[in-house]
Structures are given as structure tokens and as C-alpha cells.
Design an enzyme around this catalytic site. Structure first.
Site, PDB file in Angstrom:
ATOM      1  N   ASN A 157       0.786  -0.884  -0.267  1.00 39.88           N
ATOM      2  CA  ASN A 157       0.235  -0.007  -0.179  1.00 39.88           C
ATOM      3  C   ASN A 157       0.631   1.237   0.079  1.00 39.88           C
ATOM      4  O   ASN A 157       2.314   0.874   0.615  1.00 39.88           O
ATOM      5  CB  ASN A 157      -0.498  -0.137   1.623  1.00 39.88           C
ATOM      6  N   ARG A 158       0.396   2.409  -0.896  1.00 48.08           N
ATOM      7  CA  ARG A 158       1.481   3.233  -0.460  1.00 48.08           C
ATOM      8  C   ARG A 158       1.489   4.249   1.265  1.00 48.08           C
ATOM      9  O   ARG A 158       0.078   4.059   1.728  1.00 48.08           O
ATOM     10  CB  ARG A 158       0.499   4.757  -1.166  1.00 48.08           C
TER      11      ARG A 158
END
Ligand code: CTP
Length: 397
Positions: A207-208
Site C-alpha cells: 500500500n502507499r
């Protein structure tokens, strides 16, 4: 916290005195009340006018100025901390014997607070037995000494004798002398950063997340006196405070297992990590070769760490979760509050007004356990961390 602390800085005759200008600026910026006393020799290295400009106060130099006696006793009693930086060989020698021949020495002998000595000189002077004996004597009187650093010295030689950089000195002051006690004794577990779920030895899904929000929370709570454990996924940032215990993990499973082990030990759990919701069902041991036009990878749900901690929560434990939403923010955050048994949800919206990934700022709302919503303006991640700290102190202390 350094904010509001009364810090007296004593400057003596050393080339490195120029670094005190930056030190003073940093301390004032953090909200410290800084006063300065200098020796006659220090004036050859740094201007009192510059020092008074940046500290916003007069610089103490002489016993009598403009026919007025300066009260070194009151000044010595005023300070929460007396930092003598740089401390020259000459001043160290006078301090060890109590030779009171200038205003700085009189202030030192009158001070009732902790004195921290930061020597700076050439290596031979530092290593000389007389200097080393003086340092031992000063330590035996209860003074603290921050040893000089190695590197290029004013003489052109390389060795031990440098004044630590101002940023490092500020960190030492914050961590060793200025932690407050609002959260003393509280054990806090924090998750931060993304997780990485391996597809094969060279690829993963993630995930960012920069981890900046979780690290900011850890630092603020630590400086307020809490014992902080930070479980972090792979990030490119680090904390400068040695007392924050960091446990590095890679996958959602690793993060879950650590949190499960810690579950009974924390008073407050703050789950800010961007945990992968799905992991690879069958990761490959060897690199996947490109063959077919399409590649299907089967994913399986990871365990919800916040949800599990919410289910296991004792009455005396509190849990904070985060929600990152692109739409229906409040509605989704309220569902997360209920489904995950959280005591507070910090909602961030990802939209054109709040690019939470790419900057140091964030715009959040708090969803309280009774579903009351508190909105905040855009603020730095440190300021958001301070709002979370205020909430904890006002509601759960
Ligand atoms: N969280 C967690 N473990 C997971 C997934 C999420 O602990 N496996 C936590 C996050 O750290 C955060 C909260 O749950 O505190 C909400 O995360 P978010 O990604 O916004 O929501 P999800 O529960 O994953 O739901 P969705 O992705 O469907 O919005």
C-alpha cells in the site's frame, strides 16, 4: 517537551561557538525560553548582538553593566537546564576548581539546575590528563558531559574535539532532559508504514504509505513521557530518538504476530499502518518467468490487526484506528469504529485537497466512541500527532 523550558546557554572561547547561533534558533523555534551568558573570550568568536537578536533577550557578560549589578544567583536559579556549549579547556579547568573570575563562572556556581557540559577543543587538549581529570571531577559533582565528536578540527587535524552539530544537541536535550511526564508510565503500541506481501523473491504488493504519521505520533508521545513501541513496515524514514523501541516487520502476518504478542502489555494501541488487506495465497520460491499473456495471482484476506486488538481489548485498554477514505468518509469511519471496537478513529480523506501520501501535512477528523465528530484544519503530521496526544491526555489519563 522543549516548549516552555527555561534553558540557559553558557558560551565560552572556542571556534565552535558559531554553532550556538543555530542551536539558539532551533531551541527558540521549538518554544524554549533561552537566555545566554558568555565569557569575555567567547566575544572573540561570536557576537553578543547576534546572540541577543536570536534569543530575544540581552546577553549576560559582566557583573556590572550600565552601573547595574547583574544578579547571577537569580539567573542560575531561573534555569531548568544550564548548557555550557562549547565548554573550553580553560572554563572546564575553572569549573573543576571553582575559580570564579567571570560572570559565567559565578552563574555556574550559583545554578541549582542540572548543568550539561559540552567540551570542544583540539584532540590533544581533550585527551590531556589534566582535562580528563577535570572532566571526572565535574562528573563527580553531578554535572553531565556530552563528549566531543570526531572529525575535522579547527587546527586542520582530524580527531576528537568537535562540538556536536546543533540538531544533534537539540535531540539530546529533548530526549535526555526535556521529556515531560504527562504520559509517564503509559505503554503505547503503534503500528506504522505499509506492509509488503511477497509474490516471489523479487516482487511484492503493498500500500502507499510513508510511515510519517505513525512516526510523528511515536515521537510526540515519547517526548510526553510514554514508553513507546513502534511496529513499522518497510519505510525510508527513521526516528532520531534512541528510546523509541522499533520492531521492523515486512508482512501483514509479521505485524499481526508482533501486535498479538504485545496485546496484553499496552495501555493504548494506535494502529496507523496501511496493512495489506490481502496477501498472496501461494508465493513462489523462485522468480516467476514471463510466459503467458495473462498472469492470475490468487489472494487471501489478511488478519485485521486493529479488529483483533479491538476484540481482545480489556476494559482498561484504549484503541485508536485510522481510516483512509476516498468517499463516504464519515459513514465508513463510523462503521470501522463499531466493527473494530475502536475508542477513536482518525479519519483522513484522500482527495485533491488532502494528498496525504506526498506531503508532511494532513487534514483529519476524529470520530469519538459516541460517534461525535471533531474536525480539524490542515496541519503538519506533527501537529496532528499533538492533537492525538491532547485527546489521550484529556480523555484517558
Ligand atoms: N487495519 C489493520 N489490519 C488490517 C487492515 C487494516 O489493523 N489487515 C487497520 C489500519 O491500520 C487502520 C484501520 O484498520 O487503523 C482501517 O484501515 P483501512 O485500510 O482504512 O480499512 P480496512 O479495514 O482495510 O477496510 P477498507 O480497505 O475496505 O476500507
Amino acid at each position: 517537551m522543549i516548549s516552555g523550558k527555561k534553558i540557559l546557554i553558557g558560551i565560552t572561547g572556542s571556534i565552535s561557538a558559531y554553532k550556538t547561533i543555530t542551536l539558539i534558533r532551533l531551541l527558540v523555534k521549538k518554544g524554549a525560553d533561552v537566555r545566554i551568558v558568555i565569557t569575555p573570550a567567547a566575544k572573540d568568536f561570536v557576537s553578543p548582538m547576534v546572540l541577543s537578536t536570536f534569543s530575544n533577550h540581552k546577553v549576560y557578560q559582566e557583573f556590572v553593566e550600565n552601573d547595574i549589578w547583574e544578579n547571577h544567583v537569580i539567573l542560575g536559579r531561573w534555569a531548568d537546564l544550564f548548557l555550557i556549549a562549547p565548554a573550553s579547556c580553560n572554563t572546564i579547568s575553572k569549573m573543576a576548581t571553582g575559580l570564579c573570575d567571570n560572570f559565567l563562572m559565578a552563574t555556574y556556581l550559583s545554578a541549582t539546575c542540572k548543568t550539561v557540559i559540552v567540551p570542544a577543543m583540539d584532540e590533544e587538549m581533550w585527551l590531556h590528563p589534566s582535562t580528563q581529570n577535570n572532566i571526572k571531577t565535574l562528573a563527580s559533582y553531578g554535572n553531565d558531559v556530552i563528549e566531543p565528536r570526531e572529525g575535522l578540527l579547527a587546527s586542520g587535524l582530524i580527531g576528537k574535539g568537535r562540538l556536536p552539530e546543533p540538531e544533534e544537541l537539540v535531540t539530546i536535550l529533548e530526549e535526555s532532559y526535556c521529556r515531560s511526564n504527562e504520559l509517564a508510565g503509559k505503554n503505547i503500541l503503534i503500528t506504522a508504514g505499509p506492509t509488503e506481501e511477497l509474490i516471489d523473491p523479487v516482487r511484492f504488493i503493498t500500500n502507499r504509505s510513508s510511515g510519517k504519521m505513525g512516526f510523528a505520533i511515536a515521537e510526540v508521545l515519547y517526548l510526553l513521557g510514554a514508553n513507546v513501541k513502534l511496529v513499522s513496515g518497510p519505510v525510508s524514514i527513521e526516528t532520531k530518538y534512541k528510546g523509541i523501541q522499533i520492531i521492523e516487520v515486512q508482512t501483514a502476518k509479521d505485524m499481526f504476530e508482533i501486535c498479538r504478542e504485545e496485546q496484553e502489555k499496552f495501555d493504548i494501541g494506535i494502529f496507523s499502518a496501511a496493512v495489506a488487506d490481502y496477501t498472496i495465497s501461494h508465493p513462489e520460491n523462485e522468480k516467476i518467468k514471463k510466459k503467458d499473456e495473462n498472469l492470475n495471482i490468487s489472494l487471501s484476506k489478511t488478519k485485521d490487526i486493529l479488529g483483533s486488538m479491538g476484540e481482545l481489548k480489556r476494559k482498561d485498554q484504549k484503541i485508536i484506528g485510522f481510516a483512509l477514505e476516498t468517499n463516504n468518509g464519515e459513514e465508513n469511519a463510523i462503521s470501522k469504529l463499531k466493527n473494530k471496537h475502536a475508542d477513536l478513529i482518525v479519519l483522513n480523506m484522500l482527495n485533491s485537497d488532502n494528498d496525504v501520501f506526498n506531503n508532511d501535512f494532513n487534514k483529519v477528523s476524529f470520530i469519538e466512541s459516541n460517534e461525535n465528530i471533531i474536525h480539524f484544519n490542515t496541519a503538519s503530521k506533527k501537529e496532528v500527532a499533538l492533537k492525538i496526544a491532547d485527546y489521550i491526555i484529556s480523555n484517558w489519563k
